[in-house]
Design an enzyme around this catalytic site. Sequence first.
Site, PDB file in Angstrom:
ATOM      1  CG  ASP A  65      -1.817   1.119   1.573  1.00 26.71           C
ATOM      2  OD1 ASP A  65      -2.237   1.742   0.419  1.00 26.71           O
ATOM      3  OD2 ASP A  65      -2.006   1.622   2.633  1.00 26.71           O
TER       4      ASP A  65
ATOM      5  CG  ASP B 230      -2.242   7.470   0.468  1.00 27.10           C
ATOM      6  OD1 ASP B 230      -1.245   7.746  -0.166  1.00 27.10           O
ATOM      7  OD2 ASP B 230      -3.509   7.661  -0.111  1.00 27.10           O
TER       8      ASP B 230
ATOM      9  CG  ASP C 142      -2.792   2.217   6.553  1.00 23.71           C
ATOM     10  OD1 ASP C 142      -3.192   1.843   5.321  1.00 23.71           O
ATOM     11  OD2 ASP C 142      -3.347   3.059   6.902  1.00 23.71           O
TER      12      ASP C 142
END
Lengths: 171, 171
Positions: free
Chosen positions: A7, A9, A129
Amino acid sequence: MQKIAIDMDGVLADVYSQFIKMHQQEFGELISIESIYGKTEGEAFVHCRKYIQADGFFRDAPLMEGCKKVLERINQEYDLYLVSAALEFPWSLIQKVDWIKQHFPFIGWQQIVLCGSKQIIAADIMIDDHFKNLDHFPGKTILFTQAHNILKDAGRHQRVNNWNEIEKILL
Amino acid sequence: MQKIAIDMDGVLADVYSQFIKMHQQEFGELISIESIYGKTEGEAFVHCRKYIQADGFFRDAPLMEGCKKVLERINQEYDLYLVSAALEFPWSLIQKVDWIKQHFPFIGWQQIVLCGSKQIIAADIMIDDHFKNLDHFPGKTILFTQAHNILKDAGRHQRVNNWNEIEKILL
């Protein structure tokens, strides 16, 4: 070679520091990370969506500490893809490509995926996240700690708190 | 619900008619589709890469005949994703999003994937006009006929020549 989807961000790009900076610029209030543990980005920063739409929000995001040298080694030992659920924010698409080129010149365009849902992603390992991206993923899942997920039990996912821990697990 | 990944250029978007139009505008020569059977886009149109970079090349591409009503029904009966290997041409990213919004308002941002390589795609069915995207895909593969692939044996892929044939196979 194992395929890994990482990922952007909150894992590679430090978007929280962007939120904190822009909130401080607008309200003169410095929000500490500890004070927003367990809150979504929208709960933590009232003008979150406005900040995301600001020119350069994604392009100017700092790197997460220590990610560059680890990512470069992962790129040598894994079939690496950077996967960002960016389609909700179409203006971010080109910013994200620019950001990757600027910080990770060793990443080719073949390795970038800008999607809406990550349910379309085929890989052996996913680092993210957000539970919503990891929960449906059939492979190995690594949860990167961020303020919004820090109070939750990681469940079947392996939690890591920083890129040193990713290095230890993967390299 | 089966997951299906459908290519954009050459399957939904009629990029050949864009190439032919722009070649005619530049050289005054109308290229027939039959005359470029078996040629890559680069072999068929000497300034292919220049045309792709022209403003609006992707945004103004016409729809492939009959695709809209079939795609709308596929969207009801399948877990549908539109998957475009667009990262080689970053300027096309926002054009492609705009194009989808314009022609397929029933497609959500969650269903769009802009990638480099399609080796990262997890789905049950893939429709594409390029062998390079279908050959490594483990699921059912449907080869959409275009001038560049028309002379080749489809091999393990099921060849379709138009959207009526897709409708018969999938609906």
